[in-house]
Structure formats: structure tokens, C-alpha cells
Write a protein that holds these residues in place. Structure first.
Motif, PDB file in Angstrom:
ATOM      1  N   GLU A   1     -26.573   7.931  -2.726  1.00 49.73           N
ATOM      2  CA  GLU A   1     -25.772   7.151  -1.704  1.00 49.73           C
ATOM      3  C   GLU A   1     -24.628   6.471  -2.636  1.00 49.73           C
ATOM      4  O   GLU A   1     -24.720   6.002  -3.986  1.00 49.73           O
ATOM      5  CB  GLU A   1     -26.718   5.955  -1.389  1.00 49.73           C
ATOM      6  N   LEU A   2     -23.480   6.428  -2.188  1.00 48.56           N
ATOM      7  CA  LEU A   2     -22.225   5.853  -2.956  1.00 48.56           C
ATOM      8  C   LEU A   2     -21.836   4.485  -2.457  1.00 48.56           C
ATOM      9  O   LEU A   2     -21.556   4.368  -1.104  1.00 48.56           O
ATOM     10  CB  LEU A   2     -21.016   6.775  -2.565  1.00 48.56           C
ATOM     11  N   ASP A   3     -21.884   3.395  -2.880  1.00 50.83           N
ATOM     12  CA  ASP A   3     -21.623   2.229  -2.509  1.00 50.83           C
ATOM     13  C   ASP A   3     -20.104   1.726  -2.593  1.00 50.83           C
ATOM     14  O   ASP A   3     -19.912   1.520  -3.912  1.00 50.83           O
ATOM     15  CB  ASP A   3     -22.445   1.021  -2.982  1.00 50.83           C
ATOM     16  N   LEU A   4     -19.279   1.609  -1.825  1.00 53.64           N
ATOM     17  CA  LEU A   4     -17.709   1.292  -1.982  1.00 53.64           C
ATOM     18  C   LEU A   4     -17.566  -0.170  -2.097  1.00 53.64           C
ATOM     19  O   LEU A   4     -16.569  -0.336  -2.488  1.00 53.64           O
ATOM     20  CB  LEU A   4     -17.157   1.783  -0.873  1.00 53.64           C
ATOM     21  N   GLY A   5     -18.672  -0.955  -1.844  1.00 56.36           N
ATOM     22  CA  GLY A   5     -18.378  -2.636  -1.989  1.00 56.36           C
ATOM     23  C   GLY A   5     -17.358  -2.911  -1.339  1.00 56.36           C
ATOM     24  O   GLY A   5     -17.102  -2.576   0.048  1.00 56.36           O
ATOM     25  N   LYS A   6     -16.328  -3.417  -1.795  1.00 56.98           N
ATOM     26  CA  LYS A   6     -15.032  -3.868  -1.356  1.00 56.98           C
ATOM     27  C   LYS A   6     -13.663  -3.122  -1.609  1.00 56.98           C
ATOM     28  O   LYS A   6     -12.764  -3.476  -1.809  1.00 56.98           O
ATOM     29  CB  LYS A   6     -14.888  -5.245  -1.587  1.00 56.98           C
ATOM     30  N   ALA A   7     -13.976  -1.685  -1.662  1.00 55.72           N
ATOM     31  CA  ALA A   7     -12.979  -0.809  -2.039  1.00 55.72           C
ATOM     32  C   ALA A   7     -11.831  -0.802  -1.043  1.00 55.72           C
ATOM     33  O   ALA A   7     -10.723  -0.608  -1.289  1.00 55.72           O
ATOM     34  CB  ALA A   7     -13.559   0.590  -2.158  1.00 55.72           C
ATOM     35  N   LEU A   8     -12.132  -0.755   0.378  1.00 58.62           N
ATOM     36  CA  LEU A   8     -11.190  -1.058   1.267  1.00 58.62           C
ATOM     37  C   LEU A   8     -10.633  -2.515   1.329  1.00 58.62           C
ATOM     38  O   LEU A   8     -11.247  -3.433   1.327  1.00 58.62           O
ATOM     39  CB  LEU A   8     -11.580  -0.780   2.718  1.00 58.62           C
ATOM     40  N   PRO A   9      -9.225  -2.442   1.229  1.00 55.64           N
ATOM     41  CA  PRO A   9      -8.635  -3.993   0.911  1.00 55.64           C
ATOM     42  C   PRO A   9      -8.349  -4.385   2.071  1.00 55.64           C
ATOM     43  O   PRO A   9      -8.581  -4.182   3.157  1.00 55.64           O
ATOM     44  CB  PRO A   9      -7.328  -3.554   0.303  1.00 55.64           C
TER      45      PRO A   9
ATOM     46  N   LYS B   1     -10.149  -0.693   9.880  1.00 53.89           N
ATOM     47  CA  LYS B   1      -8.869  -1.569  10.471  1.00 53.89           C
ATOM     48  C   LYS B   1      -9.156  -3.046  10.347  1.00 53.89           C
ATOM     49  O   LYS B   1     -10.492  -3.528  10.129  1.00 53.89           O
ATOM     50  CB  LYS B   1      -8.625  -1.203  12.177  1.00 53.89           C
ATOM     51  N   ALA B   2      -8.153  -3.860  10.236  1.00 51.75           N
ATOM     52  CA  ALA B   2      -8.239  -5.460  10.151  1.00 51.75           C
ATOM     53  C   ALA B   2      -7.219  -5.725  10.991  1.00 51.75           C
ATOM     54  O   ALA B   2      -6.228  -5.209  10.819  1.00 51.75           O
ATOM     55  CB  ALA B   2      -8.548  -5.886   8.875  1.00 51.75           C
ATOM     56  N   THR B   3      -7.351  -7.078  11.534  1.00 52.29           N
ATOM     57  CA  THR B   3      -6.387  -7.587  12.418  1.00 52.29           C
ATOM     58  C   THR B   3      -6.296  -9.238  11.781  1.00 52.29           C
ATOM     59  O   THR B   3      -7.125  -9.598  11.319  1.00 52.29           O
ATOM     60  CB  THR B   3      -6.575  -7.403  13.941  1.00 52.29           C
ATOM     61  N   ASN B   4      -4.832  -9.677  12.080  1.00 52.24           N
ATOM     62  CA  ASN B   4      -4.498 -10.920  11.555  1.00 52.24           C
ATOM     63  C   ASN B   4      -5.109 -11.307  10.295  1.00 52.24           C
ATOM     64  O   ASN B   4      -5.584 -12.244   9.838  1.00 52.24           O
ATOM     65  CB  ASN B   4      -5.167 -11.953  12.797  1.00 52.24           C
ATOM     66  N   VAL B   5      -4.391 -10.511   9.264  1.00 54.75           N
ATOM     67  CA  VAL B   5      -4.709 -10.694   7.865  1.00 54.75           C
ATOM     68  C   VAL B   5      -3.706 -11.545   7.159  1.00 54.75           C
ATOM     69  O   VAL B   5      -2.505 -11.301   7.368  1.00 54.75           O
ATOM     70  CB  VAL B   5      -4.744  -9.191   7.134  1.00 54.75           C
ATOM     71  N   GLN B   6      -3.943 -12.491   6.396  1.00 53.34           N
ATOM     72  CA  GLN B   6      -3.230 -13.415   5.526  1.00 53.34           C
ATOM     73  C   GLN B   6      -3.339 -13.094   4.060  1.00 53.34           C
ATOM     74  O   GLN B   6      -4.506 -13.468   3.661  1.00 53.34           O
ATOM     75  CB  GLN B   6      -3.443 -14.917   5.926  1.00 53.34           C
ATOM     76  N   LEU B   7      -2.270 -13.034   3.405  1.00 52.95           N
ATOM     77  CA  LEU B   7      -2.364 -12.669   1.945  1.00 52.95           C
ATOM     78  C   LEU B   7      -2.154 -13.990   1.485  1.00 52.95           C
ATOM     79  O   LEU B   7      -1.559 -14.838   1.839  1.00 52.95           O
ATOM     80  CB  LEU B   7      -1.139 -11.715   1.572  1.00 52.95           C
ATOM     81  N   GLY B   8      -2.820 -14.239   0.317  1.00 54.33           N
ATOM     82  CA  GLY B   8      -2.661 -15.397  -0.453  1.00 54.33           C
ATOM     83  C   GLY B   8      -3.982 -16.341  -0.167  1.00 54.33           C
ATOM     84  O   GLY B   8      -4.200 -17.449  -0.665  1.00 54.33           O
ATOM     85  N   SER B   9      -4.673 -15.700   0.816  1.00 53.45           N
ATOM     86  CA  SER B   9      -6.215 -16.498   1.125  1.00 53.45           C
ATOM     87  C   SER B   9      -7.123 -16.159   0.137  1.00 53.45           C
ATOM     88  O   SER B   9      -8.264 -16.822  -0.014  1.00 53.45           O
ATOM     89  CB  SER B   9      -6.433 -15.757   2.433  1.00 53.45           C
ATOM     90  N   GLY B  10      -6.945 -15.385  -1.001  1.00 52.44           N
ATOM     91  CA  GLY B  10      -7.771 -14.728  -1.804  1.00 52.44           C
ATOM     92  C   GLY B  10      -8.903 -14.004  -1.282  1.00 52.44           C
ATOM     93  O   GLY B  10     -10.062 -13.841  -2.131  1.00 52.44           O
ATOM     94  N   ARG B  11      -8.872 -13.404  -0.026  1.00 48.83           N
ATOM     95  CA  ARG B  11      -9.915 -12.337   0.291  1.00 48.83           C
ATOM     96  C   ARG B  11      -9.287 -10.894   0.570  1.00 48.83           C
ATOM     97  O   ARG B  11     -10.219 -10.467   1.332  1.00 48.83           O
ATOM     98  CB  ARG B  11     -10.255 -13.134   1.816  1.00 48.83           C
ATOM     99  N   SER B  12      -8.211 -10.619   0.108  1.00 44.21           N
ATOM    100  CA  SER B  12      -7.847  -9.338   0.268  1.00 44.21           C
ATOM    101  C   SER B  12      -8.118  -8.488  -0.831  1.00 44.21           C
ATOM    102  O   SER B  12      -7.611  -7.274  -0.699  1.00 44.21           O
ATOM    103  CB  SER B  12      -6.380  -9.442   0.562  1.00 44.21           C
ATOM    104  N   GLY B  13      -8.565  -8.798  -1.958  1.00 45.36           N
ATOM    105  CA  GLY B  13      -8.536  -7.960  -3.280  1.00 45.36           C
ATOM    106  C   GLY B  13      -9.880  -6.854  -2.969  1.00 45.36           C
ATOM    107  O   GLY B  13     -10.618  -6.780  -2.125  1.00 45.36           O
ATOM    108  N   LEU B  14      -9.736  -6.035  -4.077  1.00 37.19           N
ATOM    109  CA  LEU B  14     -10.615  -4.792  -4.009  1.00 37.19           C
ATOM    110  C   LEU B  14     -11.895  -5.414  -4.843  1.00 37.19           C
ATOM    111  O   LEU B  14     -11.822  -6.370  -5.555  1.00 37.19           O
ATOM    112  CB  LEU B  14     -10.399  -3.673  -4.830  1.00 37.19           C
ATOM    113  N   GLY B  15     -13.087  -4.941  -4.366  1.00 35.49           N
ATOM    114  CA  GLY B  15     -14.454  -5.630  -5.012  1.00 35.49           C
ATOM    115  C   GLY B  15     -14.463  -4.834  -6.365  1.00 35.49           C
ATOM    116  O   GLY B  15     -13.936  -4.050  -6.920  1.00 35.49           O
TER     117      GLY B  15
END
Length: 286
Positions: free
Chosen positions: A244-252, A272-286
Motif C-alpha cells: 500500500e502506497l500512501d500519497l498523503g497530500k501529494a496532490l496539491p 480535481k478541486a474547485t474554487n481554490v484560493q492560494l495564500g490560504s495555507g492549505r494548498s501545499g504538498l504534505g
């Protein structure tokens, strides 16, 4: 009209056309220059947002760039980063993302001072290389004992998954879905000092952020022929491959994994993701 007048008018038209061509070339060059500056600033912004070690590759699609810049709305910004590590096993992930309908003023984009960027839709994909998968197989005691090496990965059809012939699957009976797809794994192992080449067939499944390898059938490759793997070897090989390979938050960009795939020498996961706001601190890789 005299014959002397016509050549003068012809020369004026030629000069006018030449001037227009030069102006067009200058405008195109300026457009590409501003696009390159913007791509550089986006790359630096993405390095910070995604917490990367290096600047990712950035391409702002669409021409002319200045028309998009004047509106502050960019059709498609493509970002690619390679060699991203997740944990101890996955060390060489490739991440690709398309950001559609990105809203940010040109002045903030060029200066690199954009604090809040709105993205209508993100399509992201992560690829796991055969080298990383091989490392995961050898992370278990059984895998280390067998010495799994020279792994290659490829897609396979449903009728190769089991020893017993099965009817040709229909769309309603096929085991393949967005979260389950067939995979062929070819690799070498060492048994009693003797190298053996194995083909393994099975399903690659997606559960949340985890990729699950579920082998179903094995072949021993002897030259150009294939044989049944001895019973004594089947269980340890199945155990080594059932990982089992856990990607965690590899998808940005808060992209949720929804689809698994098999490429040439790689596993892939996309979403996919919709209505994303950069600068919210939640877009980074895990």
C-alpha cells in the motif's frame, strides 16, 4: 497616371507592409517576454505555496498573453514539479497540475506580490515511478529476501488477471473503474542464488489517498516461454507485491484523488478541486 507614379506607390506599400511586419514581430516578442516574466513569478509563488525544494516548471497557456493579463484572468496555467519526496519510500514523485480560470491582477503577478489568487478549477495528477514502487516492494522483509529488482510497469486487460479463462467482460462486469485498474508488473528475484524473471498481473486500487497493489496471477518467464510459478514461491511473491502506497497530500491545491491509472513504468493518481484560493495555507504538498 504616369508610369513613374506607380513604382513610387508600390514602394510605399512595400515599406508599409515591412513596418507592419516589424511591429507585429515586436508585439509578439513583447508578449512572450511578459509571459516569461509572469511564469517566473508564478514559479516562485508555487515553490512557496507547495513547499518545494526547487522552482517548478510553469507554462501560461493561451495567446496573446497580454490580453489575458489585461483582464487579470488566465485560461490555463500548467505547473510541473519532479523529484518530490513523500516519506522514506516515495522519493521521486512527478506532480502536474492545470489551473483553469486563474484570477490575479497583472501588477501583482509580475511583481510577485500576489497575496490572494483565485482559481476556478484545478486538475492535478501525481505519478509514482517504477523505481519508487520497486523500493516499496523491498521495504518489506519478504521483498528484501526475494531481492525484487528491475521492475517495469504497464497496463493489462481484464482477461489476463486470472489463470482460469473468463468471459470477455462487458462495461457492467469489468473490474476496471476509476478507482481500480489492471496492472502488469515484470521484475527479477533471486531464489537460492538463481535469478528468476516474474510477470505478475493484478489490480491497482485507490482508497482515499492510498494506492493498493493486489496481485492475482503470476508467470515465470523462461526465455520466450512462460511457466507456472512453483507453489512454494507464490505466497512470498504475493506477500511482497501486496503493498500500500500512501500519497498523503501529494496532490496539491486540496485536490481530492478520484482516479487511478497505469502508465508506462508508473502508477498515476488524479483528481480535481474547485474554487481554490492560494495564500490560504492549505494548498501545499504534505
Amino acid at each position: 497616371m504616369t508610369t513613374a507614379t506607380r513604382p513610387r506607390r508600390g514602394r510605399r506599400w512595400k515599406v508599409l507592409v515591412a513596418v507592419l511586419l516589424v511591429l507585429a514581430a515586436l508585439l509578439v516578442a513583447a508578449d512572450f517576454t511578459f509571459a516569461a516574466i509572469a511564469e517566473y513569478q508564478v514559479s516562485k509563488k508555487m515553490r512557496t505555496e507547495l513547499k518545494l525544494a526547487d522552482d517548478p516548471s510553469v507554462i501560461i497557456h493561451g495567446f496573446p498573453f497580454m490580453l489575458q493579463a489585461a483582464r487579470g484572468d488566465y485560461q490555463d496555467i500548467e505547473i510541473e514539479a519532479n523529484g518530490i519526496p513523500i516519506g522514506d519510500t516515495l522519493r521521486d514523485l512527478q506532480v502536474n497540475a492545470h489551473l483553469y480560470d486563474v484570477k490575479v491582477p497583472l501588477s501583482e503577478l509580475v511583481s510577485g506580490s500576489a497575496h490572494s489568487v483565485l482559481i476556478n478549477q484545478v486538475e492535478g495528477q501525481v505519478k509514482i515511478s517504477a523505481a519508487d514502487v520497486n523500493r516499496a516492494f523491498n521495504a518489506t522483509g519478504v521483498g528484501q529476501a526475494l531481492g525484487v529488482s528491475n521492475l517495469t510497469i504497464g497496463p493489462t486487460s481484464p482477461d489476463t488477471l486470472y489463470d482460469t479463462p473468463t468471459p470477455t467482460p462487458t462495461p457492467t462486469t469489468s473490474p476496471y473503474t476509476d478507482t481500480s485498474v489492471g496492472v502488469r508488473l515484470s521484475f527479477s528475484i533471486t531464489v537460492a542464488g538463481r535469478p528468476l524473471k516474474i510477470n505478475a498481473y493484478g489490480l491497482l486500487g485507490l482508497s482515499g489517498t492510498k494506492i493498493q497493489v493486489q496481485p492475482t496471477r503470476l508467470e515465470l518467464v523462461d526465455g520466450v516461454t512462460t511457466l507456472k510459478v512453483p507453489e512454494a514461491l507464490q505466497q512470498p511473491i504475493f506477500a511482497a507485491l501486496s503493498t500500500e502506497l500512501d500519497l498523503g497530500k501529494a496532490l496539491p491545491f486540496t485536490v481530492v484523488p478520484t482516479k487511478v491509472g497505469v502508465d508506462s513504468n508508473a502508477f498515476s493518481v488524479s483528481g480535481k478541486a474547485t474554487n481554490v484560493q492560494l495564500g490560504s495555507g492549505r494548498s501545499g504538498l504534505g
